[in-house]
Design a protein around this motif. Structure first.
Motif, PDB file in Angstrom:
ATOM      1  N   SER A   1    -100.826  -8.325  72.177  1.00  0.00           N
ATOM      2  CA  SER A   1    -100.739  -9.241  71.044  1.00  0.00           C
ATOM      3  C   SER A   1    -101.904  -9.007  70.088  1.00  0.00           C
ATOM      4  N   THR A   2    -101.805  -9.600  68.927  1.00  0.00           N
ATOM      5  CA  THR A   2    -102.856  -9.453  67.928  1.00  0.00           C
ATOM      6  C   THR A   2    -103.563 -10.782  67.741  1.00  0.00           C
ATOM      7  N   VAL A   3    -104.844 -10.687  67.398  1.00  0.00           N
ATOM      8  CA  VAL A   3    -105.680 -11.854  67.157  1.00  0.00           C
ATOM      9  C   VAL A   3    -106.306 -11.678  65.783  1.00  0.00           C
ATOM     10  N   PHE A   4    -106.231 -12.722  64.972  1.00  0.00           N
ATOM     11  CA  PHE A   4    -106.800 -12.680  63.632  1.00  0.00           C
ATOM     12  C   PHE A   4    -108.110 -13.443  63.600  1.00  0.00           C
ATOM     13  N   ASN A   5    -109.057 -12.946  62.842  1.00  0.00           N
ATOM     14  CA  ASN A   5    -110.349 -13.579  62.669  1.00  0.00           C
ATOM     15  C   ASN A   5    -110.700 -13.543  61.195  1.00  0.00           C
ATOM     16  N   GLU A   6    -111.267 -14.621  60.701  1.00  0.00           N
ATOM     17  CA  GLU A   6    -111.612 -14.723  59.287  1.00  0.00           C
ATOM     18  C   GLU A   6    -112.967 -15.408  59.164  1.00  0.00           C
ATOM     19  N   TYR A   7    -113.840 -14.896  58.310  1.00  0.00           N
ATOM     20  CA  TYR A   7    -115.149 -15.487  58.092  1.00  0.00           C
ATOM     21  C   TYR A   7    -115.706 -15.017  56.758  1.00  0.00           C
ATOM     22  N   PHE A   8    -116.812 -15.613  56.338  1.00  0.00           N
ATOM     23  CA  PHE A   8    -117.477 -15.238  55.097  1.00  0.00           C
ATOM     24  C   PHE A   8    -118.789 -14.534  55.422  1.00  0.00           C
ATOM     25  N   ALA A   9    -119.056 -13.444  54.712  1.00  0.00           N
ATOM     26  CA  ALA A   9    -120.302 -12.694  54.884  1.00  0.00           C
ATOM     27  C   ALA A   9    -120.696 -12.079  53.548  1.00  0.00           C
ATOM     28  N   ASN A  10    -121.926 -12.293  53.148  1.00  0.00           N
ATOM     29  CA  ASN A  10    -122.449 -11.718  51.904  1.00  0.00           C
ATOM     30  C   ASN A  10    -121.569 -12.019  50.701  1.00  0.00           C
ATOM     31  N   GLY A  11    -121.062 -13.247  50.634  1.00  0.00           N
ATOM     32  CA  GLY A  11    -120.243 -13.660  49.499  1.00  0.00           C
ATOM     33  C   GLY A  11    -118.834 -13.116  49.503  1.00  0.00           C
ATOM     34  N   LYS A  12    -118.425 -12.504  50.589  1.00  0.00           N
ATOM     35  CA  LYS A  12    -117.065 -11.960  50.685  1.00  0.00           C
ATOM     36  C   LYS A  12    -116.327 -12.613  51.845  1.00  0.00           C
ATOM     37  N   GLN A  13    -115.016 -12.760  51.673  1.00  0.00           N
ATOM     38  CA  GLN A  13    -114.173 -13.262  52.750  1.00  0.00           C
ATOM     39  C   GLN A  13    -113.699 -12.054  53.550  1.00  0.00           C
ATOM     40  N   VAL A  14    -113.978 -12.050  54.845  1.00  0.00           N
ATOM     41  CA  VAL A  14    -113.651 -10.913  55.711  1.00  0.00           C
ATOM     42  C   VAL A  14    -112.475 -11.302  56.596  1.00  0.00           C
ATOM     43  N   HIS A  15    -111.470 -10.425  56.664  1.00  0.00           N
ATOM     44  CA  HIS A  15    -110.289 -10.610  57.514  1.00  0.00           C
ATOM     45  C   HIS A  15    -110.288  -9.485  58.542  1.00  0.00           C
ATOM     46  N   GLU A  16    -110.138  -9.854  59.811  1.00  0.00           N
ATOM     47  CA  GLU A  16    -110.091  -8.863  60.888  1.00  0.00           C
ATOM     48  C   GLU A  16    -108.829  -9.057  61.716  1.00  0.00           C
ATOM     49  N   VAL A  17    -108.329  -7.945  62.244  1.00  0.00           N
ATOM     50  CA  VAL A  17    -107.201  -7.976  63.170  1.00  0.00           C
ATOM     51  C   VAL A  17    -107.629  -7.236  64.425  1.00  0.00           C
TER      52      VAL A  17
END
Length: 72
Positions: A37-53
């Motif tokens: 399965s896949t897991v999504f992660n989202e957070y903010f770093a250095n003024g950017k929104q980061v999306h990870e899978v």
């Protein structure tokens, strides 16, 4: 549906009800997420929104599949 269950499992395993504060640490494991399965992660770093899978491996570790950053 697998994605929702996996995401819920990650949040429960890490004891949080919100998005992660940063990237998931190397070596993190999930005890109840379905293998493959896949897991999504989202957070903010250095003024950017980061999306990870991430993908759940057969040994319950996570592999980063993609990471994208967008100006927010």
């Amino acid at each position: 549906m697998k994605t929702i269950l996996a995401t819920a499992a990650v949040l429960a395993a890490l004891g949080t009800s919100a998005a992660f504060a940063g990237p998931i640490q190397s070596g993190a494991t999930l005890s109840q997420a379905p293998i493959g399965s896949t897991v999504f992660n989202e957070y903010f770093a250095n003024g950017k929104q980061v999306h990870e899978v991430y993908k759940v491996n057969s040994d319950r570790t996570l592999d980063l599949v993609t990471r994208t950053a967008n100006d927010h």
